[in-house]
Design an enzyme around this catalytic site. Sequence first.
Site, PDB file in Angstrom:
ATOM      1  N   ARG A 103       0.840  -1.213   0.000  1.00  0.00           N
ATOM      2  CA  ARG A 103       0.000   0.000   0.000  1.00  0.00           C
ATOM      3  C   ARG A 103       0.868   1.253   0.000  1.00  0.00           C
ATOM      4  O   ARG A 103       0.561   2.239  -0.681  1.00  0.00           O
ATOM      5  CB  ARG A 103      -0.911  -0.016   1.230  1.00  0.00           C
ATOM      6  N   HIS A 107       0.518   3.983  -2.905  1.00  0.00           N
ATOM      7  CA  HIS A 107       0.092   5.361  -2.659  1.00  0.00           C
ATOM      8  C   HIS A 107       1.203   6.366  -2.946  1.00  0.00           C
ATOM      9  O   HIS A 107       0.917   7.525  -3.247  1.00  0.00           O
ATOM     10  CB  HIS A 107      -0.407   5.490  -1.221  1.00  0.00           C
ATOM     11  N   TRP A 258     -10.069  -9.160   2.424  1.00  0.00           N
ATOM     12  CA  TRP A 258     -10.719  -9.524   1.165  1.00  0.00           C
ATOM     13  C   TRP A 258     -10.681 -11.033   0.937  1.00  0.00           C
ATOM     14  O   TRP A 258     -11.575 -11.587   0.310  1.00  0.00           O
ATOM     15  CB  TRP A 258     -10.027  -8.829  -0.003  1.00  0.00           C
TER      16      TRP A 258
END
Length: 351
Positions: A103, A107, A258
Amino acid sequence: TMMNLLMLAALVATGHAFSVTPGTVARPNTMLLLSAVDDSFDRRAFLANGAVATVAATIGTRPAHAEDNESSRESEPLDYKAVANDISQAVKDNPDWGPTLVRLAWHASGTYDKMSKTGGSGSGTLRFKEELAHGGNAGLADTAVKWMEPIHAKYAKAGLSYADLYTLAGVASIKTMGGPTIPWSSGRVDALDPAFVTPDGRLPNADSGPPGSDPSDAAHLRTIFNRMGFNDQEIVALSGAHALGRCHAEASGYVGPWTPTPTTFNNAYFTLLTSLDWKPKEWDGPFQYVNAPSGTLMMLPTDLVLIQDRSFLNYVKMYAKDGKKFENDFTKAFQKLEELGTSNLTPTEWA
């Protein structure tokens, strides 16, 4: 005269022009040097112009075997394999760090705008508090950014930039979690101040428009990713990174993983999207979906829209059936993502 200079050179070359006491600094034998210069050579000018000092500096102030290890290390090229190994070891020691480091890389790169040519991974601006305050970066300051500080400190003198570290953390973590070895290039140069931080709102949201998955979410994904130069296939391939990690209420407001294997890179995100029954979660938090009836897994509205939009669905089905195809396409898309907003990079062997 030329003969004088040749004699002087011979003295220097053989070491006779220097007095060396064991354990001390080599010092020029001034009288011997001057004896090599006859009256036709101005001795005072020789001393005044610093020639003796220059010769001494050329030979060095230490015996050849007394190497300055610290200076030697700092002059060596940055060992990116060593940096990647340190990142990999950190993920092995703390498996939950892996998805967060992906992540971080995502980002750090996903702010690129192809029209204005601003943003992207090239400047390492995600370390600035101004960018960490953006909504999509919630939680990164106290996790991934903080975790990478000791590694940056270890290699900073060798020239490691934050921009290179954050992107290398992404590919190294993916490999450590069982994913592909993604090509990576070095040479990003950190911006020195927050002036290069892009406006908030360039990262994708979990939901857009009315609560729940609807066409506005598909439009939102295309707006965000097309701005960076990605097509529908690349949007779906990059979304497959949601096979990793989980949502945390304190960061995003959403909760849950998820997939049941959140620290393993695979195509489970796509197989679960297409095979499970997804229902709105009944709770007081933001709108999200859970698998019925157990409710142990979750999907965001911008996840579920991938099976509602016809174009996106074609690629979801393809990746659900062919994990190798997903891995290959993800590799290309993630490399492209990490090189947005960069220039003059050098392909670098890191694994």
